[in-house]
Scaffold this motif. Structure first.
Motif, PDB file in Angstrom:
ATOM      1  N   ALA A   1       0.828  -1.203   0.000  1.00 53.79           N
ATOM      2  CA  ALA A   1       0.000   0.000   0.000  1.00 53.79           C
ATOM      3  C   ALA A   1       0.864   1.255   0.000  1.00 53.79           C
ATOM      4  CB  ALA A   1      -0.936  -0.006   1.207  1.00 53.79           C
ATOM      5  N   ALA A   2       1.958   1.225   0.741  1.00 58.47           N
ATOM      6  CA  ALA A   2       2.855   2.386   0.776  1.00 58.47           C
ATOM      7  C   ALA A   2       3.431   2.669  -0.612  1.00 58.47           C
ATOM      8  CB  ALA A   2       3.976   2.153   1.782  1.00 58.47           C
ATOM      9  N   LEU A   3       3.785   1.609  -1.345  1.00 56.19           N
ATOM     10  CA  LEU A   3       4.303   1.779  -2.702  1.00 56.19           C
ATOM     11  C   LEU A   3       3.236   2.370  -3.616  1.00 56.19           C
ATOM     12  CD1 LEU A   3       6.172  -1.635  -3.104  1.00 56.19           C
ATOM     13  CD2 LEU A   3       7.215   0.598  -2.667  1.00 56.19           C
ATOM     14  N   ALA A   4       2.017   1.857  -3.493  1.00 57.06           N
ATOM     15  CA  ALA A   4       0.923   2.343  -4.338  1.00 57.06           C
ATOM     16  C   ALA A   4       0.589   3.800  -4.022  1.00 57.06           C
ATOM     17  CB  ALA A   4      -0.304   1.456  -4.154  1.00 57.06           C
ATOM     18  N   LYS A   5       0.568   4.135  -2.737  1.00 60.66           N
ATOM     19  CA  LYS A   5       0.262   5.506  -2.349  1.00 60.66           C
ATOM     20  C   LYS A   5       1.341   6.469  -2.850  1.00 60.66           C
ATOM     21  CE  LYS A   5      -2.584   6.643   0.207  1.00 60.66           C
ATOM     22  NZ  LYS A   5      -3.923   7.205  -0.139  1.00 60.66           N
ATOM     23  N   ALA A   6       2.585   6.028  -2.791  1.00 64.12           N
ATOM     24  CA  ALA A   6       3.676   6.866  -3.275  1.00 64.12           C
ATOM     25  C   ALA A   6       3.559   7.119  -4.777  1.00 64.12           C
ATOM     26  CB  ALA A   6       5.024   6.213  -2.956  1.00 64.12           C
ATOM     27  N   ALA A   7       2.924   6.190  -5.490  1.00 66.61           N
ATOM     28  CA  ALA A   7       2.725   6.347  -6.936  1.00 66.61           C
ATOM     29  C   ALA A   7       1.463   7.134  -7.262  1.00 66.61           C
ATOM     30  CB  ALA A   7       2.656   4.967  -7.590  1.00 66.61           C
ATOM     31  N   GLY A   8       0.720   7.559  -6.238  1.00 69.65           N
ATOM     32  CA  GLY A   8      -0.447   8.384  -6.452  1.00 69.65           C
ATOM     33  C   GLY A   8      -1.758   7.641  -6.539  1.00 69.65           C
ATOM     34  N   ALA A   9      -1.775   6.375  -6.138  1.00 70.08           N
ATOM     35  CA  ALA A   9      -2.987   5.571  -6.236  1.00 70.08           C
ATOM     36  C   ALA A   9      -3.720   5.520  -4.900  1.00 70.08           C
ATOM     37  CB  ALA A   9      -2.645   4.155  -6.693  1.00 70.08           C
ATOM     38  N   MET A  10      -5.018   5.332  -4.970  1.00 68.04           N
ATOM     39  CA  MET A  10      -5.831   5.020  -3.805  1.00 68.04           C
ATOM     40  C   MET A  10      -5.840   3.508  -3.636  1.00 68.04           C
ATOM     41  SD  MET A  10      -6.838   8.038  -2.781  1.00 68.04           S
ATOM     42  CE  MET A  10      -8.351   7.997  -1.803  1.00 68.04           C
ATOM     43  N   VAL A  11      -5.929   3.045  -2.381  1.00 72.04           N
ATOM     44  CA  VAL A  11      -5.774   1.613  -2.093  1.00 72.04           C
ATOM     45  C   VAL A  11      -6.985   1.093  -1.333  1.00 72.04           C
ATOM     46  CG1 VAL A  11      -4.376  -0.124  -0.923  1.00 72.04           C
ATOM     47  CG2 VAL A  11      -3.258   1.807  -2.060  1.00 72.04           C
ATOM     48  N   LEU A  12      -7.518  -0.016  -1.832  1.00 72.94           N
ATOM     49  CA  LEU A  12      -8.607  -0.752  -1.190  1.00 72.94           C
ATOM     50  C   LEU A  12      -8.078  -2.099  -0.739  1.00 72.94           C
ATOM     51  CD1 LEU A  12     -11.567  -1.570  -0.530  1.00 72.94           C
ATOM     52  CD2 LEU A  12     -11.847  -2.086  -2.968  1.00 72.94           C
ATOM     53  N   VAL A  13      -8.294  -2.452   0.533  1.00 76.17           N
ATOM     54  CA  VAL A  13      -7.831  -3.724   1.085  1.00 76.17           C
ATOM     55  C   VAL A  13      -9.023  -4.598   1.446  1.00 76.17           C
ATOM     56  CG1 VAL A  13      -6.614  -4.856   2.995  1.00 76.17           C
ATOM     57  CG2 VAL A  13      -5.639  -2.809   1.931  1.00 76.17           C
ATOM     58  N   ASP A  14      -8.988  -5.831   0.993  1.00 78.44           N
ATOM     59  CA  ASP A  14      -9.956  -6.862   1.363  1.00 78.44           C
ATOM     60  C   ASP A  14      -9.325  -7.702   2.471  1.00 78.44           C
ATOM     61  OD1 ASP A  14     -11.449  -9.197   1.584  1.00 78.44           O
ATOM     62  OD2 ASP A  14     -11.405  -9.688  -0.554  1.00 78.44           O
ATOM     63  N   CYS A  15      -9.884  -7.611   3.682  1.00 70.23           N
ATOM     64  CA  CYS A  15      -9.365  -8.441   4.772  1.00 70.23           C
ATOM     65  C   CYS A  15     -10.463  -9.332   5.342  1.00 70.23           C
ATOM     66  CB  CYS A  15      -8.675  -7.608   5.849  1.00 70.23           C
ATOM     67  SG  CYS A  15      -9.720  -6.468   6.765  1.00 70.23           S
ATOM     68  N   ALA A  16     -11.337  -9.800   4.460  1.00 69.84           N
ATOM     69  CA  ALA A  16     -12.440 -10.662   4.886  1.00 69.84           C
ATOM     70  C   ALA A  16     -11.947 -11.924   5.581  1.00 69.84           C
ATOM     71  CB  ALA A  16     -13.308 -11.039   3.677  1.00 69.84           C
ATOM     72  N   GLN A  17     -10.830 -12.488   5.105  1.00 71.70           N
ATOM     73  CA  GLN A  17     -10.336 -13.737   5.665  1.00 71.70           C
ATOM     74  C   GLN A  17      -9.305 -13.535   6.772  1.00 71.70           C
ATOM     75  OE1 GLN A  17     -11.163 -16.760   5.562  1.00 71.70           O
ATOM     76  NE2 GLN A  17     -12.343 -17.126   3.708  1.00 71.70           N
ATOM     77  N   SER A  18      -8.960 -12.303   7.076  1.00 68.10           N
ATOM     78  CA  SER A  18      -7.924 -12.093   8.092  1.00 68.10           C
ATOM     79  C   SER A  18      -8.406 -11.335   9.315  1.00 68.10           C
ATOM     80  CB  SER A  18      -6.722 -11.355   7.483  1.00 68.10           C
ATOM     81  OG  SER A  18      -7.098 -10.068   7.011  1.00 68.10           O
ATOM     82  N   PHE A  19      -9.497 -10.576   9.191  1.00 64.56           N
ATOM     83  CA  PHE A  19      -9.950  -9.780  10.325  1.00 64.56           C
ATOM     84  C   PHE A  19     -10.347 -10.687  11.486  1.00 64.56           C
ATOM     85  CE2 PHE A  19     -13.285  -7.390  12.659  1.00 64.56           C
ATOM     86  CZ  PHE A  19     -12.487  -6.343  13.091  1.00 64.56           C
ATOM     87  N   ARG A  20      -9.796 -10.396  12.649  1.00 66.36           N
ATOM     88  CA  ARG A  20      -9.992 -11.151  13.895  1.00 66.36           C
ATOM     89  C   ARG A  20      -9.358 -12.535  13.855  1.00 66.36           C
ATOM     90  NH1 ARG A  20     -10.800  -7.620  17.684  1.00 66.36           N
ATOM     91  NH2 ARG A  20     -11.580  -9.280  19.039  1.00 66.36           N
ATOM     92  N   GLN A  21      -8.609 -12.837  12.793  1.00 62.26           N
ATOM     93  CA  GLN A  21      -7.779 -14.034  12.813  1.00 62.26           C
ATOM     94  C   GLN A  21      -6.321 -13.660  13.071  1.00 62.26           C
ATOM     95  OE1 GLN A  21      -5.966 -17.383   9.809  1.00 62.26           O
ATOM     96  NE2 GLN A  21      -8.048 -16.761   9.388  1.00 62.26           N
TER      97      GLN A  21
END
Length: 428
Positions: free
Chosen positions: A215-235
């Motif tokens: 995400a840091a790399l994408a943000k540095a390139a000027g992009a907005m970032v969407l993260v899917d953490c459906a399988q990791s949240f609270r795990q």
């Protein structure tokens, strides 16, 4: 750690019967259960429904509600059925505000920054398809490991905005370093990159992607970032802002143990205006997060049960203890099968790259039909439940997902089954 059924039932407290009006009382726990303490985890298992004769190793779809959570859910259903609009129109909004605050607390964000949806796919579809920060000639980026419906929605976004769609394939033998390198190369090679989708815990191979670094790399390139953490949240132990993303979507009915039908999403303050409101919310303010998904009339019980689920998890199943157990169970079946001729274990053994899920392939069986046949054979011949997954560039696979009350012997049955099956059907 000794946890009685009575103590666990009391964990929901007043929140269960009053639609989560207050948090449940805390249990005094004497300590953590070690990942290999079968007696300790057997006590946890008594707080869940009995699974029956099938060896259930497909807990990635949704999670079982623990008994106190199911009791809370039942009480709320009864209240909704009894009081209907008297409650819904005169009192429920107050209870929903409590739920929203409790969910935000678990996510590590502010209540006004989150919205609810029925499942992560619905939230992802809304945040992707309604993203207005990309125009003709701009680029959007995702990978073969992302959720299948998100692939289709990203392509739809590219068509509707006349943007350039870029899908990359993650390495066949993924590590933290080579996955970061794959994204870094793609980000560098993609001019006018405006939007990047990342999946924290993939539902196909089980890979845990180092999204904060990417995400840091994408943000540095000027992009907005969407993260899917459906399988990791609270795990896995993290808070939503840890990703450094602009948008995050998650599920509460997987590893949080809430009833099926409740998920959520977060929008970074200042980023909401780039997501158009739902078509049914044309007059919504740009910063109205919930207006990105129009809920209408829905089954309110899963949302209202969420505080009881969070209370149970936090008091009985601290995330580090939960993750350690799930990784131990994963290793219980993976390690004895390493090196078995004809079997590909799709992840390595770096604990930063896996959680409960790890998938496998049998040589020569990488089509959808092949992997369905393998899961059918495991079920009918060996009485073991798994699931096939598709969408990876190098072929389909079979996913194995232990649950919180999976026993070591369940994993051992899978080991025995694959040692029997693989030599019979492996090709090449």
């Amino acid at each position: 750690m000794q946890v009685s059924r009575r103590d666990a039932m009391m964990l929901a407290g007043a929140a269960a019967t009053a639609a989560s009006a207050a948090p449940a009382r805390a249990l005094s726990l004497p300590g953590m259960i070690a990942p290999d303490d079968e007696e300790g985890w057997a006590r946890i298992a008594t707080l869940y429904p009995t699974m029956g004769p099938v060896t259930q190793l497909e807990h990635g779809y949704w999670g079982n509600m623990a008994t106190p959570v199911a009791e809370a859910h039942r009480a709320i259903l009864e209240k909704l059925n009894r009081d209907t609009s008297v409650y819904a129109r005169r009192a429920m909004r107050k209870d929903q505000a409590v739920v929203q605050a409790r969910a935000a607390q678990a996510m590590g964000v502010q209540p006004e920054e989150i919205g609810f949806c029925r499942n992560a796919a619905e939230g992802l579809q809304a945040l992707i398809s309604q993203f207005i920060g990309v125009g003709e000639g701009d680029a959007i980026l995702w990978s073969d490991s992302d959720y299948d419906t998100s692939h289709a929605t990203m392509r739809s976004l590219a068509r509707s905005r006349r943007a350039v769609p870029v899908m990359i394939n993650l390495p066949r033998a993924p590590t933290r370093d080579n996955v970061i390198a794959a994204y870094a190369e793609a980000i560098k090679a993609t001019p006018r990159l405006k939007f990047v989708l990342l999946t924290h815990g993939t539902h196909k191979s089980g890979l845990v992607v180092p999204v904060a670094e990417i995400a840091a790399l994408a943000k540095a390139a000027g992009a907005m970032v969407l993260v899917d953490c459906a399988q990791s949240f609270r795990q896995r132990p993290f808070l939503i802002p840890d990703f450094g993303a602009d948008y995050v979507v998650l599920n509460f009915h997987k590893w949080t143990g809430a009833p099926v039908g409740v998920a959520g999403y977060w929008i970074r303050p200042g980023a909401a205006a780039l997501i158009a409101p739902a078509a049914a919310e044309p007059d919504a303010k740009p910063d109205d997060v919930q207006a990105k998904v129009h809920q209408g009339t829905l089954d309110y019980a899963p949302q209202l049960t969420l505080p009881a689920a969070l209370d149970f998890q936090e008091q009985v199943l601290p995330i580090p203890m939960k993750l350690a157990r799930l990784q131990w169970l994963r290793n219980r079946w993976v390690q004895p099968l390493r090196g078995l001729s004809g079997l590909e274990i799709m992840l390595g053994d770096d604990p930063a790259t896996f959680g409960a899920i790890t998938s496998f392939r049998i040589a020569g069986h990488t089509s959808t039909a092949d992997t369905i046949a393998i899961t059918d054979t495991l079920f009918t011949r060996y009485n073991i439940m798994t699931v096939h997954r598709v969408g990876l560039a190098d072929g389909a696979c079979v996913r194995v997902t232990p649950g919180l009350f999976t026993k070591a012997t369940d994993c051992d049955r899978l080991v025995a089954a694959l040692k029997d099956l693989v030599p019979q059907i492996a090709r090449g």
